[in-house]
Design an enzyme around this catalytic site. Sequence first.
Site, PDB file in Angstrom:
ATOM      1  N   HIS A   1       0.820  -1.214   0.000  1.00  0.00           N
ATOM      2  CA  HIS A   1       0.000   0.000   0.000  1.00  0.00           C
ATOM      3  C   HIS A   1       0.851   1.260   0.000  1.00  0.00           C
ATOM      4  O   HIS A   1       1.873   1.347   0.671  1.00  0.00           O
ATOM      5  CB  HIS A   1      -1.037  -0.007   1.124  1.00  0.00           C
ATOM      6  CG  HIS A   1      -0.501   0.073   2.519  1.00  0.00           C
ATOM      7  ND1 HIS A   1      -0.316   1.276   3.159  1.00  0.00           N
ATOM      8  CD2 HIS A   1      -0.159  -0.879   3.414  1.00  0.00           C
ATOM      9  CE1 HIS A   1       0.120   1.041   4.397  1.00  0.00           C
ATOM     10  NE2 HIS A   1       0.232  -0.258   4.574  1.00  0.00           N
TER      11      HIS A   1
ATOM     12  N   ASP B   1       5.846   2.165   7.035  1.00  0.00           N
ATOM     13  CA  ASP B   1       4.563   1.496   6.788  1.00  0.00           C
ATOM     14  C   ASP B   1       3.819   2.326   5.752  1.00  0.00           C
ATOM     15  O   ASP B   1       3.234   3.344   6.088  1.00  0.00           O
ATOM     16  CB  ASP B   1       3.789   1.392   8.108  1.00  0.00           C
ATOM     17  CG  ASP B   1       2.400   0.823   7.952  1.00  0.00           C
ATOM     18  OD1 ASP B   1       2.042   0.390   6.855  1.00  0.00           O
ATOM     19  OD2 ASP B   1       1.665   0.821   8.950  1.00  0.00           O
TER      20      ASP B   1
ATOM     21  N   GLU C   1      -5.338   1.621   2.298  1.00  0.00           N
ATOM     22  CA  GLU C   1      -5.206   0.422   3.125  1.00  0.00           C
ATOM     23  C   GLU C   1      -5.431   0.762   4.588  1.00  0.00           C
ATOM     24  O   GLU C   1      -6.094   0.035   5.326  1.00  0.00           O
ATOM     25  CB  GLU C   1      -3.799  -0.197   2.940  1.00  0.00           C
ATOM     26  CG  GLU C   1      -3.634  -1.583   3.566  1.00  0.00           C
ATOM     27  CD  GLU C   1      -3.128  -1.582   5.005  1.00  0.00           C
ATOM     28  OE1 GLU C   1      -3.081  -2.657   5.618  1.00  0.00           O
ATOM     29  OE2 GLU C   1      -2.782  -0.500   5.540  1.00  0.00           O
ATOM     30  N   GLU C   2      -4.915   1.893   4.994  1.00  0.00           N
ATOM     31  CA  GLU C   2      -4.946   2.268   6.413  1.00  0.00           C
ATOM     32  C   GLU C   2      -6.354   2.588   6.906  1.00  0.00           C
ATOM     33  O   GLU C   2      -6.591   2.699   8.102  1.00  0.00           O
ATOM     34  CB  GLU C   2      -4.023   3.478   6.662  1.00  0.00           C
ATOM     35  CG  GLU C   2      -2.545   3.220   6.377  1.00  0.00           C
ATOM     36  CD  GLU C   2      -1.876   2.321   7.418  1.00  0.00           C
ATOM     37  OE1 GLU C   2      -2.561   1.841   8.326  1.00  0.00           O
ATOM     38  OE2 GLU C   2      -0.659   2.104   7.293  1.00  0.00           O
TER      39      GLU C   2
ATOM     40  N   ASP D   1       3.880  -5.928   3.582  1.00  0.00           N
ATOM     41  CA  ASP D   1       3.585  -4.856   4.528  1.00  0.00           C
ATOM     42  C   ASP D   1       4.509  -5.011   5.733  1.00  0.00           C
ATOM     43  O   ASP D   1       5.185  -6.035   5.871  1.00  0.00           O
ATOM     44  CB  ASP D   1       2.103  -4.938   4.956  1.00  0.00           C
ATOM     45  CG  ASP D   1       1.573  -3.606   5.457  1.00  0.00           C
ATOM     46  OD1 ASP D   1       2.379  -2.691   5.756  1.00  0.00           O
ATOM     47  OD2 ASP D   1       0.336  -3.467   5.559  1.00  0.00           O
TER      48      ASP D   1
ATOM     49  N   HIS E   1       3.325   2.966  13.146  1.00  0.00           N
ATOM     50  CA  HIS E   1       2.383   4.095  13.254  1.00  0.00           C
ATOM     51  C   HIS E   1       2.928   5.221  14.143  1.00  0.00           C
ATOM     52  O   HIS E   1       2.166   5.928  14.789  1.00  0.00           O
ATOM     53  CB  HIS E   1       0.993   3.635  13.726  1.00  0.00           C
ATOM     54  CG  HIS E   1       0.232   2.914  12.637  1.00  0.00           C
ATOM     55  ND1 HIS E   1      -1.094   2.584  12.742  1.00  0.00           N
ATOM     56  CD2 HIS E   1       0.617   2.475  11.429  1.00  0.00           C
ATOM     57  CE1 HIS E   1      -1.482   1.972  11.638  1.00  0.00           C
ATOM     58  NE2 HIS E   1      -0.450   1.888  10.829  1.00  0.00           N
TER      59      HIS E   1
END
Lengths: 350, 339, 332
Positions: free
Chosen positions: C62, C165, C195-196, C218, C304
């Site tokens: 992603h 990420d 995606e998130e 990922d 994150h």
Amino acid sequence: MDGKELLSRLIEIPGVSGYEDQISDMVRDTFRPYCQEVHQDAFYNVYGKKAGTKQGLGPKVMLAAHLDEIGLMVKDIDEKGFISFTNIGGVDQRILLSQEVYIHGKEKLFGVIGAKPPHLQGKEEAKKAVPVKEMVIDAGLDPKRLKELVSIGDLITFKSPLIDLNEPYVCGKSIDDRAGVVMMYETMKELDKLVFAGEVYFVATAQEEVGTRGAIISTYSVEPDIGIAIDVTHGDTPDASKEETHNMDTGPVIAVGPNMHPKLTDRLMNVAKDNGIDYLIEVEPGLTGTDARSIQVSRQGVPTVLIEFPLRYMHTTVEVLNMDTIKKAARLTALFIASMGEGWEECLTY
Amino acid sequence: MSDLLKRLVSAKGASGNEDEVRQLIIEEITPLTHQVTVDRMGNVIGYKRGSVPGKKVMLCAHMDEVGFIITRIEENGMLKFGTIGSIDARILPSKRIRIGNEGIPGVFGIKAIHLQEPAERETAVKAKQLYIDIGAKTREEAERKVKPGDYAVFDSEMVYFGEGKVKSRALDDRAGCAALIEALKADCPFDLYACFTVQEEVGIRGAKVAAYNIKPDMALIIEGTTCSDVPGIEPQNFSTRMGMGPAISIADLSSYSNKKMVAYLIERAEKASIPYQIKESLTGGNDAGEIQRSRGGVMTSVVSIPCRYIHSPSSVMDLEDFNNTIRLVQEFLKGCEAL
Amino acid sequence: MRELLQKLAGVYGPSGNEEPIRDAIQKEIEDHVDEFYTDVMGNLIAVKKGKGGGKRVLLAAHMDQIGLMVTHIDDKGFLRFAALGGISVANSICRRVIFRNGITGVIGYETEVESWKDITLAKMYIDIGASGKEEAESQIKIGDVAVYHSPFSANNDKYMGGAMDDRAGCALLVETIKSLESTPNDLYFVFTTQEEVGLRGAKTSAYALEPDLGISVDVTITGDTPKAKPMAVSLGEGPAIKIKDASILAHPKVKELMVGTAKKHGIPYQLEILEFGGTDSGAIHLSRGGVPSGVLSIPCRYVHSDSETIDANDLKNGVKLLVKILEGEINF
């Protein structure tokens, strides 16, 4: 084979969600004598097809009962040879202490989930449920040997064979929803006694316990006109409210609510009434936790009904079922399918 | 026009039991469309032929509303219930409802204030402790009028009040349905599918199969959305403001609006001098979520009518916002060849 | 690969706003693939045709990163925001952010709160140094999205920075495209969007491409930091082959294909069990009649946050493993 015998064999075969290869093969072989055609897909869903004797007039009906079971998975192995694990599907951590299990590594190993003796626990500690992350499985092997045989990701199932309680109650693990598979098998036999139109797909679905994933895939593949989901619901116990549970001895439970097609459900109830089959009603205000939730919204939408059996102690190793309910439900389902001849679409019209 | 709104909010249609509102919508849109169909989930789809071949445009408003379903009849004739969609149980005591297709009246009872302990009055009621009283003395008596599985909705009439305000039940999303029907009077160059979906409030169920069926290229969703511009709420949590025009969403929890469509909506609004606002929150979800992700993907965007006290029997909307939403949707349709 | 990763990690691209990162990736791959295009959801799809007789394989990484969407601008020019994807309070306090137009800001919070535990995203705001509403509005609109702003750095074979990420996954796919010599399989490299916020781009692209097999790339979390939640994945011990997360139980045959290939070529690997979270394969495997799928994970600390940290060798070995998988014949 009689239903109880089949159930007893089915629950012995491992089939934790995502790893249903063995149970899938067994269900395929079980279906074969009663279907014109049986196949499996890449996700271990089993499809048994039975064509009606009255060709071309009836609907394409899909029955779905899931063949997967909840279980555990090896998460890590420590230097002393204790196995830590995670759950696949909803497992109540309070039932785990001191359970006997099988670890499906390179060999099938026996193990127990350890429990810290009470006299070593503080007063406060003893009040709390032991969390899964603090539990380990003891396979009685030295770490080196264990690591040769077991690796991260290996499945763990419970050891809990089917036993008879007071007739007609039986008890064991994974009756959710292997009993549903037995019910489909009994429905095939019942259908052989009847004349029906259209074609029926008996689908034993995979990965229900992790989000009805097998049903999403298999319904897309079958593209049915009508869906019949088959699963368990809660049987009555003294510690749960009457609103949430059902009498174990009345018969199958028919679900109503937005997830189910109202007219088709009415028809199912009428078939039960016409044939003197007692049933209960379960009201589901939201989405049901069954394959019905996914069947209903597949492609352009599939009118769906949900037939359930009361089961006590769901998702434990001592699930209790009334075997008679399976027979009644199978008869109802077969009669329901046979009731849809020419003009069946009319019962779906809003 | 507000007669149309009144008819729509008067019709019952809890998610899963949209029969009454469905019949009404079919009657209302038949003269405005070339063909009306009902799909297997119960969605109503009105098809209006366009003059330019190629693209398919979907307009979408959900016709279901939050409500209740009877789960059990007690020995004493009282009814237990489940909620359909999200309803704050604290608003339920002392409200009226209508049960089943017959519309049997019932009330949510609560023991009198005199009988409550002081601490009880401070505690929020839970749906599980509440019950519905239809005046039946016994289970047998109640069973003559209702049965488990019967649906119920709030009983609340539409009232005009204040300055151009209207109060009613089910403004989410009958206001959207009414706006969609009115907007159908405008011409759309492309083939138009006016879609009134079922079961939005229980997980965006109807829109999923409707979009799969229609295979649209673009979809505009018309919603009744939260509006919290009331005392005790800080401006950053208003989400939308009443009277400031239709709210255009950049994104919410279910979808991210197509940027071209958003820019186009803003452009059309400004050109036609229609007031609009950008929705100031990322909360909530609606039919766009499923439509956008249907098959290989669909361009979607959302226009909402601000509604205060949403999901209650007394939702409030500004009629100017409603009218401006109709105008904006019509402007969208007229020029959508540009997209 | 450091240069490539640093470049990709530095390009703006929060969920729904992937245009800049899509352009950057497109530039990297356009000379190395047979065709490429962008679909309605904004996914970038690059096709590498096989010699024939192989499978249709979808490879997904992603492009989007988590972000902070402006929902309100107050009278003093402070910006209130909502989380676009998994933005947490702990990872946000007093962090620097940047908007698409280069405007930077710092995330502050209402300091009247009694305890750190009481801080929620609703009590936080972005300060771009504007003197008032008007100045703020001249630079930022409601709906604009900021991303964490932190420099890329490297030492001890570790790469640190924002957006690993999943730019690490994107870099892995780009490098795979460049390294592949020949394959029997038709390869569809999809750089997915959104995606998130719910695996959205992956869902529609899988439907459109109808692959036989899906592998997404990922990052995953690790258990190798002081008193971390137990997790048998460490930085530097090889790319991780996923067994499960909340979105998928990797198909046993895909998992076996990945493990078998790693063993055959002596590429280090780890097995991953993630008890929460999900990635594109979660959407891909449920497409149409089902697509057997797996996930190749890059171990990553501080996921994150603005300082996600990965290991250079895991990335390199990930490329090696994926190339070997794709160059071979896939039999199931």
